[in-house]
Design an enzyme around this catalytic site. Structure first.
Site, mmCIF file in Angstrom:
data_model
loop_
_atom_site.group_PDB
_atom_site.id
_atom_site.type_symbol
_atom_site.label_atom_id
_atom_site.label_comp_id
_atom_site.label_asym_id
_atom_site.label_seq_id
_atom_site.Cartn_x
_atom_site.Cartn_y
_atom_site.Cartn_z
ATOM 1 N N HIS A 279 4.669 -2.356 -1.360
ATOM 2 C CA HIS A 279 5.407 -3.597 -1.144
ATOM 3 C C HIS A 279 5.954 -3.657 0.288
ATOM 4 O O HIS A 279 5.875 -4.702 0.948
ATOM 5 C CB HIS A 279 6.536 -3.696 -2.167
ATOM 6 N N GLN B 198 6.345 1.519 -1.702
ATOM 7 C CA GLN B 198 5.688 1.762 -0.427
ATOM 8 C C GLN B 198 4.653 0.677 -0.136
ATOM 9 O O GLN B 198 4.561 0.167 0.988
ATOM 10 C CB GLN B 198 5.018 3.143 -0.422
ATOM 11 N N HIS C 207 4.682 1.838 -5.679
ATOM 12 C CA HIS C 207 4.771 0.375 -5.588
ATOM 13 C C HIS C 207 5.696 -0.042 -4.446
ATOM 14 O O HIS C 207 5.391 -0.976 -3.696
ATOM 15 C CB HIS C 207 5.264 -0.210 -6.911
#
Length: 111
Positions: free
Chosen positions: A86, A84, A82
């Protein structure tokens, strides 16, 4: 930056990436609104702030990549994935914000 070794460290790094990426994305979105209102100096400052925040997030990401390249193991979990995702979407928002600000400048005859 210290070496990431334990699961809790990967979790901490993931949250730091999410924090700085979110700050960068938020500043980029604020920059678009500033440009929309004609406050281009403020928009430029916010884009710079977004860049600084994204650079911090990227530094954490780079540290993980370097450790793995050097033979280290990084625990893969949903939170890291998540973070990465984001970061990458936040970087895209910043890039698009720069283009949108340029459009607003052009619209006002400033380019």
């Amino acid at each position: 930056m210290r070496k990431v070794e334990k699961s809790t460290d990967v979790t901490e790094v993931s949250f730091r990436i999410i924090l700085h990426a979110g700050n960068g994305k938020g500043s980029a979105m604020e920059a678009i609104q500033a440009a929309k209102a004609g406050s281009f100096e403020q928009a430029d400052e916010l884009i710079e702030e977004a860049g600084r925040e994204l650079a911090k997030a990227h530094e954490f990401q780079t540290n993980l990549i370097q450790q793995e390249a050097n033979g280290g193991r990084t625990e893969l979990n949903v939170l890291l994935i998540h973070s990465q995702d984001h970061l990458m979407t936040s970087m895209t928002v910043r890039d698009l914000a720069i283009e949108i600000i340029e459009i607003y400048r052009t619209k006002r005859g400033l380019l």
